[in-house]
Design a protein around this motif. Sequence first.
Motif, mmCIF file in Angstrom:
data_model
loop_
_atom_site.group_PDB
_atom_site.id
_atom_site.type_symbol
_atom_site.label_atom_id
_atom_site.label_comp_id
_atom_site.label_asym_id
_atom_site.label_seq_id
_atom_site.Cartn_x
_atom_site.Cartn_y
_atom_site.Cartn_z
ATOM 1 N N VAL A 1 48.339 44.196 15.126
ATOM 2 C CA VAL A 1 47.111 44.670 15.770
ATOM 3 C C VAL A 1 47.402 45.731 16.827
ATOM 4 C CG1 VAL A 1 45.815 42.529 15.446
ATOM 5 C CG2 VAL A 1 47.179 42.842 17.518
ATOM 6 N N ARG A 2 46.369 46.512 17.109
ATOM 7 C CA ARG A 2 46.334 47.408 18.266
ATOM 8 C C ARG A 2 45.149 46.975 19.122
ATOM 9 N NH1 ARG A 2 45.253 52.888 16.281
ATOM 10 N NH2 ARG A 2 44.681 51.972 14.286
ATOM 11 N N MET A 3 45.422 46.564 20.334
ATOM 12 C CA MET A 3 44.396 46.040 21.227
ATOM 13 C C MET A 3 44.131 47.031 22.351
ATOM 14 S SD MET A 3 45.692 42.101 21.623
ATOM 15 C CE MET A 3 44.256 41.679 22.619
ATOM 16 N N ARG A 4 42.871 47.392 22.528
ATOM 17 C CA ARG A 4 42.530 48.227 23.667
ATOM 18 C C ARG A 4 42.804 47.455 24.958
ATOM 19 N NH1 ARG A 4 38.512 50.041 19.944
ATOM 20 N NH2 ARG A 4 38.350 52.326 19.871
ATOM 21 N N MET A 5 43.475 48.110 25.890
ATOM 22 C CA MET A 5 43.845 47.464 27.151
ATOM 23 C C MET A 5 42.572 47.085 27.888
ATOM 24 S SD MET A 5 46.755 46.719 28.470
ATOM 25 C CE MET A 5 47.526 46.173 29.994
ATOM 26 N N GLY A 6 42.450 45.835 28.212
ATOM 27 C CA GLY A 6 41.235 45.332 28.844
ATOM 28 C C GLY A 6 41.081 43.880 28.455
ATOM 29 N N GLY A 7 39.851 43.368 28.447
ATOM 30 C CA GLY A 7 39.621 42.005 28.009
ATOM 31 C C GLY A 7 39.130 41.108 29.127
ATOM 32 N N LEU A 8 39.008 39.823 28.807
ATOM 33 C CA LEU A 8 38.371 38.887 29.725
ATOM 34 C C LEU A 8 39.114 38.716 31.040
ATOM 35 C CD1 LEU A 8 37.213 35.953 27.415
ATOM 36 C CD2 LEU A 8 35.795 37.670 28.523
ATOM 37 N N SER A 9 40.428 38.823 31.039
ATOM 38 C CA SER A 9 41.200 38.403 32.215
ATOM 39 C C SER A 9 41.741 39.574 33.025
ATOM 40 C CB SER A 9 42.360 37.509 31.760
ATOM 41 O OG SER A 9 43.185 38.210 30.869
ATOM 42 N N THR A 10 41.151 40.773 32.891
ATOM 43 C CA THR A 10 41.773 41.925 33.516
ATOM 44 C C THR A 10 41.243 42.246 34.913
ATOM 45 O OG1 THR A 10 40.224 43.319 32.301
ATOM 46 C CG2 THR A 10 42.409 43.015 31.342
ATOM 47 N N THR A 11 40.035 41.810 35.270
ATOM 48 C CA THR A 11 39.565 42.044 36.629
ATOM 49 C C THR A 11 40.210 41.033 37.571
ATOM 50 O OG1 THR A 11 37.676 40.557 36.470
ATOM 51 C CG2 THR A 11 37.352 42.823 35.699
ATOM 52 N N THR A 12 40.225 41.363 38.874
ATOM 53 C CA THR A 12 40.863 40.466 39.852
ATOM 54 C C THR A 12 40.202 39.097 39.859
ATOM 55 O OG1 THR A 12 41.428 42.360 41.244
ATOM 56 C CG2 THR A 12 41.442 40.184 42.275
ATOM 57 N N LYS A 13 38.877 39.071 39.816
ATOM 58 C CA LYS A 13 38.153 37.797 39.839
ATOM 59 C C LYS A 13 38.500 36.962 38.616
ATOM 60 C CE LYS A 13 33.471 35.876 39.978
ATOM 61 N NZ LYS A 13 32.022 36.190 40.029
ATOM 62 N N ARG A 14 38.505 37.603 37.460
ATOM 63 C CA ARG A 14 38.787 36.875 36.227
ATOM 64 C C ARG A 14 40.258 36.492 36.129
ATOM 65 N NH1 ARG A 14 34.874 36.494 32.434
ATOM 66 N NH2 ARG A 14 32.963 37.656 32.788
ATOM 67 N N PHE A 15 41.136 37.325 36.704
ATOM 68 C CA PHE A 15 42.557 36.965 36.718
ATOM 69 C C PHE A 15 42.759 35.684 37.508
ATOM 70 C CE2 PHE A 15 46.756 36.988 38.650
ATOM 71 C CZ PHE A 15 47.569 37.158 37.541
ATOM 72 N N ARG A 16 42.070 35.566 38.640
ATOM 73 C CA ARG A 16 42.179 34.335 39.446
ATOM 74 C C ARG A 16 41.652 33.131 38.667
ATOM 75 N NH1 ARG A 16 40.811 37.633 44.184
ATOM 76 N NH2 ARG A 16 38.610 37.131 43.863
ATOM 77 N N GLN A 17 40.539 33.339 37.953
ATOM 78 C CA GLN A 17 39.986 32.243 37.158
ATOM 79 C C GLN A 17 40.957 31.835 36.052
ATOM 80 O OE1 GLN A 17 36.087 32.966 35.508
ATOM 81 N NE2 GLN A 17 36.070 31.062 34.332
#
Length: 258
Positions: free
Chosen positions: A197-213
């Motif tokens: 696969v080739r995945m566009r950089m991003g996704g559910l866990s990329t923001t600071t808030k979501r990374f903490r979650q």
Amino acid sequence: MKISVITTCFNRENTIEDTIQSLLAQDYPDIEYIIIDGNSSDRTMSIVNKYKDRISKIVSEPDHGMYEGLNKGIRAATGDIIGLLHSDDLYFSDDSLSHVAQCFTETNADLLYGNGLFVSIDDTTKVTRDWISGKYSKSKISLGWLPLHTTVYIRRTLFEKLGYYNDSYKIAADSDLLVRYLYKADIKVIYLNNYLVRMRMGGLSTTTKRFRQKWKEDIQIYRNHRISPYKALIIKIISKIPQFIRAALTSHTTDRKQ
């Protein structure tokens, strides 16, 4: 051997068509394609419906997130093997699923995984992370190793035996499923040393808030499975560094050897 591929989406009008076209370009003949939409409010469904004659099943209704959507797709699937393709991702090549099917046939695997590339959102030929999964062992799971989720293909019957995605986790349910399957269960696991696969950089866990979650959810998952969470997570973070280094040192394009 039928392969069921599930794409979940919500308001992905900018990328969903690329994803669909990537699936439809696959040269493997026996594919069941299932799209589960979370009741998008943009043009996502109008784009999906352009291809409805070539998509096996389409569901568009409110849900509580990607993992609920994946579970819907798995329950609707009739294939021998189940994989997923995120709504902003692409297959590495037109024969990616042919490689997957051939490997299942030759090895009689229960679960198979491969390699993947993270690419720029704006330029899918520009590699930002080069994820070479490497060989599997249970001991590596306890040290934070997991294969790239979107390269994982699983026999459908395993979901009935080992369970579906735990959608009480909003970001890390994929990690929970992989730990359950790869660490707790005794199944035949095969590493396919191909880019899938080739995945566009991003996704559910990329923001600071979501990374903490995600960090909190990962800690809970490892504790639930009696794995030292901080040791596993620290090693997991360190293990990602070579992925960025490999991407920086190799060519600009996504052209990699299979």
